[in-house]
Design an enzyme around this catalytic site. Structure first.
Site, PDB file in Angstrom:
ATOM      1  N   GLU A  34       0.779  -1.234   0.103  1.00  0.00           N
ATOM      2  CA  GLU A  34       0.096   0.083  -0.157  1.00  0.00           C
ATOM      3  C   GLU A  34       0.995   1.182  -0.119  1.00  0.00           C
ATOM      4  O   GLU A  34       0.655   2.306  -0.635  1.00  0.00           O
ATOM      5  CB  GLU A  34      -0.774   0.015   1.257  1.00  0.00           C
ATOM      6  CG  GLU A  34      -1.836  -1.157   1.282  1.00  0.00           C
ATOM      7  CD  GLU A  34      -2.724  -0.921   2.454  1.00  0.00           C
ATOM      8  OE1 GLU A  34      -3.977  -0.619   2.420  1.00  0.00           O
ATOM      9  OE2 GLU A  34      -2.296  -1.282   3.717  1.00  0.00           O
ATOM     10  N   TYR A  69     -15.024  27.006  -0.577  1.00  0.00           N
ATOM     11  CA  TYR A  69     -14.959  25.342  -0.587  1.00  0.00           C
ATOM     12  C   TYR A  69     -13.894  24.916  -1.656  1.00  0.00           C
ATOM     13  O   TYR A  69     -13.432  23.914  -1.551  1.00  0.00           O
ATOM     14  CB  TYR A  69     -16.431  25.035  -1.188  1.00  0.00           C
ATOM     15  CG  TYR A  69     -17.092  25.583  -2.366  1.00  0.00           C
ATOM     16  CD1 TYR A  69     -16.352  25.703  -3.721  1.00  0.00           C
ATOM     17  CD2 TYR A  69     -18.057  26.146  -2.016  1.00  0.00           C
ATOM     18  CE1 TYR A  69     -17.079  26.060  -4.662  1.00  0.00           C
ATOM     19  CE2 TYR A  69     -18.637  27.099  -3.370  1.00  0.00           C
ATOM     20  CZ  TYR A  69     -18.090  26.904  -4.392  1.00  0.00           C
ATOM     21  OH  TYR A  69     -18.610  27.674  -5.559  1.00  0.00           O
ATOM     22  N   VAL A 109      -6.556   4.708   8.141  1.00  0.00           N
ATOM     23  CA  VAL A 109      -7.673   5.583   7.396  1.00  0.00           C
ATOM     24  C   VAL A 109      -8.117   6.846   8.837  1.00  0.00           C
ATOM     25  O   VAL A 109      -8.402   7.836   8.412  1.00  0.00           O
ATOM     26  CB  VAL A 109      -8.933   4.637   7.194  1.00  0.00           C
ATOM     27  CG1 VAL A 109     -10.001   5.587   6.369  1.00  0.00           C
ATOM     28  CG2 VAL A 109      -8.155   3.649   5.934  1.00  0.00           C
ATOM     29  N   GLU A 110      -8.014   6.284   9.878  1.00  0.00           N
ATOM     30  CA  GLU A 110      -8.595   7.099  11.034  1.00  0.00           C
ATOM     31  C   GLU A 110      -7.755   8.397  11.212  1.00  0.00           C
ATOM     32  O   GLU A 110      -8.067   9.351  11.212  1.00  0.00           O
ATOM     33  CB  GLU A 110      -8.513   6.353  12.305  1.00  0.00           C
ATOM     34  CG  GLU A 110      -9.628   5.402  12.555  1.00  0.00           C
ATOM     35  CD  GLU A 110      -9.105   3.981  12.109  1.00  0.00           C
ATOM     36  OE1 GLU A 110      -8.301   4.004  11.070  1.00  0.00           O
ATOM     37  OE2 GLU A 110      -9.934   2.881  12.232  1.00  0.00           O
ATOM     38  N   ARG A 170     -15.232  61.365  33.171  1.00  0.00           N
ATOM     39  CA  ARG A 170     -16.079  60.197  33.147  1.00  0.00           C
ATOM     40  C   ARG A 170     -15.924  59.749  34.573  1.00  0.00           C
ATOM     41  O   ARG A 170     -14.537  59.530  35.068  1.00  0.00           O
ATOM     42  CB  ARG A 170     -15.690  59.308  32.142  1.00  0.00           C
ATOM     43  CG  ARG A 170     -16.273  57.780  32.758  1.00  0.00           C
ATOM     44  CD  ARG A 170     -17.698  57.884  32.253  1.00  0.00           C
ATOM     45  NE  ARG A 170     -18.256  56.747  32.814  1.00  0.00           N
ATOM     46  CZ  ARG A 170     -18.436  55.468  32.403  1.00  0.00           C
ATOM     47  NH1 ARG A 170     -18.367  55.252  31.124  1.00  0.00           N
ATOM     48  NH2 ARG A 170     -19.215  54.664  33.286  1.00  0.00           N
ATOM     49  N   ARG A 222     -23.891  60.323  32.826  1.00  0.00           N
ATOM     50  CA  ARG A 222     -22.352  60.392  32.673  1.00  0.00           C
ATOM     51  C   ARG A 222     -22.034  61.570  31.726  1.00  0.00           C
ATOM     52  O   ARG A 222     -22.903  61.567  30.628  1.00  0.00           O
ATOM     53  CB  ARG A 222     -21.846  59.022  32.305  1.00  0.00           C
ATOM     54  CG  ARG A 222     -22.185  58.626  30.910  1.00  0.00           C
ATOM     55  CD  ARG A 222     -22.973  57.395  30.917  1.00  0.00           C
ATOM     56  NE  ARG A 222     -23.115  56.472  31.951  1.00  0.00           N
ATOM     57  CZ  ARG A 222     -22.820  55.212  32.156  1.00  0.00           C
ATOM     58  NH1 ARG A 222     -22.071  54.551  31.486  1.00  0.00           N
ATOM     59  NH2 ARG A 222     -23.272  54.635  33.436  1.00  0.00           N
ATOM     60  N   ASP A 224     -19.650  58.116  27.798  1.00  0.00           N
ATOM     61  CA  ASP A 224     -19.597  56.799  27.842  1.00  0.00           C
ATOM     62  C   ASP A 224     -19.148  56.416  26.380  1.00  0.00           C
ATOM     63  O   ASP A 224     -19.617  56.723  25.658  1.00  0.00           O
ATOM     64  CB  ASP A 224     -20.760  56.132  28.414  1.00  0.00           C
ATOM     65  CG  ASP A 224     -20.551  54.596  28.479  1.00  0.00           C
ATOM     66  OD1 ASP A 224     -19.568  54.171  28.911  1.00  0.00           O
ATOM     67  OD2 ASP A 224     -21.565  54.063  28.104  1.00  0.00           O
ATOM     68  N   ASP A 267     -18.502  52.505  24.611  1.00  0.00           N
ATOM     69  CA  ASP A 267     -18.418  51.206  24.599  1.00  0.00           C
ATOM     70  C   ASP A 267     -17.679  50.831  23.311  1.00  0.00           C
ATOM     71  O   ASP A 267     -17.912  51.541  22.431  1.00  0.00           O
ATOM     72  CB  ASP A 267     -19.746  50.629  24.820  1.00  0.00           C
ATOM     73  CG  ASP A 267     -20.689  50.590  26.158  1.00  0.00           C
ATOM     74  OD1 ASP A 267     -19.383  51.010  26.973  1.00  0.00           O
ATOM     75  OD2 ASP A 267     -21.464  50.875  26.306  1.00  0.00           O
TER      76      ASP A 267
HETATM   77  N1  ATP Z   1     -17.056  45.861  24.866  1.00  0.00           N
HETATM   78  C1  ATP Z   1     -16.900  46.744  26.124  1.00  0.00           C
HETATM   79  N2  ATP Z   1     -16.899  47.972  25.694  1.00  0.00           N
HETATM   80  C2  ATP Z   1     -16.743  48.664  27.116  1.00  0.00           C
HETATM   81  N3  ATP Z   1     -16.374  48.308  28.248  1.00  0.00           N
HETATM   82  C3  ATP Z   1     -16.509  47.090  28.340  1.00  0.00           C
HETATM   83  C4  ATP Z   1     -16.693  46.066  27.328  1.00  0.00           C
HETATM   84  N4  ATP Z   1     -16.753  45.013  27.858  1.00  0.00           N
HETATM   85  C5  ATP Z   1     -16.496  44.932  29.189  1.00  0.00           C
HETATM   86  N5  ATP Z   1     -16.247  46.109  29.489  1.00  0.00           N
HETATM   87  C6  ATP Z   1     -16.050  46.730  30.813  1.00  0.00           C
HETATM   88  O1  ATP Z   1     -17.202  47.163  31.554  1.00  0.00           O
HETATM   89  C7  ATP Z   1     -17.012  48.096  32.388  1.00  0.00           C
HETATM   90  C8  ATP Z   1     -17.681  49.000  32.653  1.00  0.00           C
HETATM   91  O2  ATP Z   1     -17.953  49.901  31.598  1.00  0.00           O
HETATM   92  P1  ATP Z   1     -19.029  51.141  31.788  1.00  0.00           P
HETATM   93  O3  ATP Z   1     -18.825  52.070  33.116  1.00  0.00           O
HETATM   94  O4  ATP Z   1     -18.876  51.920  30.647  1.00  0.00           O
HETATM   95  O5  ATP Z   1     -20.636  50.294  31.955  1.00  0.00           O
HETATM   96  P2  ATP Z   1     -21.924  50.813  31.898  1.00  0.00           P
HETATM   97  O6  ATP Z   1     -21.595  52.133  30.874  1.00  0.00           O
HETATM   98  O7  ATP Z   1     -22.205  51.452  33.283  1.00  0.00           O
HETATM   99  O8  ATP Z   1     -22.567  49.745  31.235  1.00  0.00           O
HETATM  100  P3  ATP Z   1     -22.851  49.104  29.889  1.00  0.00           P
HETATM  101  O9  ATP Z   1     -21.486  48.445  29.684  1.00  0.00           O
HETATM  102  O10 ATP Z   1     -23.994  48.285  30.070  1.00  0.00           O
HETATM  103  O11 ATP Z   1     -22.732  50.118  28.857  1.00  0.00           O
HETATM  104  C9  ATP Z   1     -15.487  48.601  31.967  1.00  0.00           C
HETATM  105  O12 ATP Z   1     -14.645  48.955  33.047  1.00  0.00           O
HETATM  106  C10 ATP Z   1     -14.853  47.552  30.974  1.00  0.00           C
HETATM  107  O13 ATP Z   1     -13.905  46.977  31.652  1.00  0.00           O
HETATM  108  N1  PH2 Z   2     -30.551  55.921  25.995  1.00  0.00           N
HETATM  109  C1  PH2 Z   2     -29.541  55.791  26.685  1.00  0.00           C
HETATM  110  N2  PH2 Z   2     -29.521  55.131  27.925  1.00  0.00           N
HETATM  111  C2  PH2 Z   2     -28.204  54.368  28.543  1.00  0.00           C
HETATM  112  C3  PH2 Z   2     -27.218  54.795  27.820  1.00  0.00           C
HETATM  113  C4  PH2 Z   2     -26.885  55.464  26.799  1.00  0.00           C
HETATM  114  O1  PH2 Z   2     -26.099  55.599  26.314  1.00  0.00           O
HETATM  115  N3  PH2 Z   2     -28.171  55.847  26.028  1.00  0.00           N
HETATM  116  N4  PH2 Z   2     -26.158  54.203  28.528  1.00  0.00           N
HETATM  117  C5  PH2 Z   2     -26.100  53.582  29.589  1.00  0.00           C
HETATM  118  C6  PH2 Z   2     -24.718  52.825  30.227  1.00  0.00           C
HETATM  119  O2  PH2 Z   2     -23.899  52.882  29.470  1.00  0.00           O
HETATM  120  C7  PH2 Z   2     -27.470  53.423  30.205  1.00  0.00           C
HETATM  121  N5  PH2 Z   2     -28.566  53.658  29.711  1.00  0.00           N
END
Ligand code: ATP
Ligand code: PH2
Length: 506
Positions: free
Chosen positions: A35, A67, A86-87, A403, A412, A415, A417
């Site tokens: 083989e 693919y 074969v495995e 902040r 705040r 903020d 995210d």
């Molecule tokens: N994708 C993300 N973006 C921003 N922060 C994040 C994320 N994932 C986790 N965190 C953590 O979340 C913690 C709290 O964040 P923050 O104070 O902005 O929360 P919040 O605005 O009160 O609530 P939310 O997270 O619901 O918007 C931050 O210190 C960060 O370490």
């Molecule tokens: N409409 C609105 N509501 C909130 C918001 C925001 O950015 N917009 N951010 C929060 C905490 O990150 C909590 N609630």
């Protein structure tokens, strides 16, 4: 298709399948010398389980499995390094397929129709299923460099730039400048959605009409060529324009460096290409076999690496190529519109982060405790920063605007995210991607859908952003959006529209 063949995602939804059948090659596998010497036909069937919605939404190969490429890899294993069993061939194929991005599970059947069996028989088949909980017990096949060519003209590819791998250092966070609490003044407003077009920072801040497609052009432009408008670093209070070059058009071949590597970043695709590959898994877990590494791409925190005192994970890995990241901004204390403008300028001035487009400004009822309305906007960026570097960068901007975190979901001054960073999915103590609540927040989804109508939020609960925006629980709290908020003069607090500053309960 039999139900028992189905694989389900974490939410219990059946994954889609790509099936390749009858792939064949002459192989030299077997325990007998003849083989190994003479070889015989081996045939493989492969079923890849994955979610193809995002690829379909954007009609984009980068978000699925090619693919043709997969078939080449499977045939290379069949006809490659001889093994006894074969495995082992099946296991190797499974490892190779699972190492590809987007693959959640794989079924492999390897047929040996000319097996040395001394009675009449039809076929002998070894059939296995491997997924991210039952990983293959073999190394994936790695083609020699240059063996497989990729790129199809619609999706130009570029060679990996070693220099592009490390992100520029972050700017020092400037000193905080707290603002006194005030109700929210705003610029020219218009009724709640629909808002017709995206707003490009370049347009808006160069004084142009902020309803052109320039944001999209900029977002679609590539890192190496010429032609697209984009923003560069800005002095405080203004975001000047710069140039981000575009990827040269036409087909391009890319040498293989590892089978897990994504087709490289293309800026010619539709806006749903917003999420691009982020984690170079080989660098993430250099000592792990590729199936482990591929899992790292999906579950960022699984491979913690201790470096001195620091525990690093995949969120510390800068992307191999610039990736698109989406940031959600909100403010409801102090001169919120001014703060958000400044924040956009600060983000644009952050090394390793480029602001590509900015959404209209939304006035939204606060979700959470009783407090004034928010102003919310979404910023589309392109970044070479690692996810955690990006988090620190946005936190530095938050800090600069005073902040403080006094109350969960409380008022705040600013903020920011991180909604998504490339395609990274994962959870750690300090960072979760995509942002765990983005999928249910109209105050994020509606502005995002305005600036990128075809955006798709990855991960659990994700989907087309416009659709999620239309069904989010707080959708009625999005009161209106302003298109010209980056440039229009900010009215005095007493010139704000009705209802501004009022507390609202969703
Ligand atoms: N994708 C993300 N973006 C921003 N922060 C994040 C994320 N994932 C986790 N965190 C953590 O979340 C913690 C709290 O964040 P923050 O104070 O902005 O929360 P919040 O605005 O009160 O609530 P939310 O997270 O619901 O918007 C931050 O210190 C960060 O370490
Ligand atoms: N409409 C609105 N509501 C909130 C918001 C925001 O950015 N917009 N951010 C929060 C905490 O990150 C909590 N609630």
């Amino acid at each position: 298709m039999n139900a028992q063949d189905d694989v389900h995602d974490e939410g219990g939804r059946r994954l889609d399948q790509i099936r390749l059948t009858g792939l064949s090659a002459t192989g030299y596998h077997g325990v007998f010398a003849h083989e190994r010497r003479e070889g015989q036909t081996f045939v493989a069937d492969v079923v890849v389980h994955l979610d193809t919605r995002r690829a379909a939404a954007g009609d984009d190969l980068a978000h699925t499995v090619d693919y043709g490429e997969l078939a080449q890899l499977v045939v290379a294993v069949l006809g490659g390094e001889p093994v006894d069993l074969v495995e082992t061939v099946a296991e190797r194929i499974a490892a190779t397929v699972l190492a590809r991005p987007h693959v959640q599970a794989v079924d492999v059947a390897v047929h040996k129709p000319q097996a040395p069996i001394t009675v009449p028989f039809g076929d002998v088949v070894v059939a296995i299923r491997r997924d991210r909980t039952k990983l293959p017990a073999a190394e994936p096949y790695r083609p020699p460099t240059g063996q497989v060519r990729r790129g199809d003209g619609r999706h130009p590819v570029t060679a990996d730039q070693p220099g592009a791998r490390s992100a520029p250092p972050l700017a020092e966070p400037p000193a905080p400048t707290p603002e006194p609490a005030q109700p929210v003044p705003v610029a020219t407003a218009q009724a709640a959605p629909p808002v017709p077009a995206r707003v490009s920072v370049a347009d808006a801040l160069s004084g142009g009409v902020p309803t052109t497609d320039a944001g999209r052009r900029a977002h679609d432009a590539g890192p190496d060529g010429a032609g697209a408008v984009l923003v560069g670093p800005a002095p405080t209070g203004a975001v000047p324009t710069g140039v981000m070059p575009a990827v040269p058009a036409g087909p391009a071949a890319e040498a293989w460096s590892a089978p897990h590597e994504e087709p490289s970043y293309s800026y010619d695709g539709p806006p749903t290409e917003l999420m691009a590959p982020v984690v170079d898994v080989e660098r993430t877990a250099p000592t792990s076999p590729a199936p482990e590494a591929a899992r790292t791409e999906l579950m960022a925190p699984v491979t913690d690496v201790v470096e001195g005192e620091l525990v690093l994970d995949a969120f510390d890995e800068p992307p191999a190529h610039p990736v698109r990241a989406v940031l959600a901004l909100g403010a409801n204390l102090g001169p919120a519109q001014d703060t958000l403008r400044q924040a956009v300028a600060d983000l644009a001035a952050t090394p390793g982060l480029e602001v590509v487009a900015v959404s209209p400004l939304a006035r939204t009822a606060a979700v959470g405790p009783e407090q004034p309305d928010y102003l919310n906007a979404v910023v589309l960026t392109r970044t070479t920063l690692a996810p955690r570097e990006l988090l620190r960068a946005v936190q530095a901007v938050e800090l600069r605007h005073g902040r403080e975190r006094r109350e969960h979901w409380g008022p705040r001054t600013l903020d920011i995210d991180v909604v998504v960073h490339g395609e990274t999915l994962g959870v750690t103590d300090d960072l979760e991607l995509p942002h765990p609540r983005a999928h249910q927040r109209a105050f994020v989804l509606q502005p995002w859908a305005q600036v990128d109508p075809e955006a798709v939020l990855p991960g659990l609960g994700g989907g087309p952003v416009a659709l999620l925006a239309a069904t989010a629980p707080d959708r009625d709290g999005v009161r209106w959006m302003a298109l010209d908020w980056l440039t229009a003069p900010v009215p005095a607090a007493n010139a704000e529209p009705d209802g501004a500053g009022e507390a609202h309960h969703p």
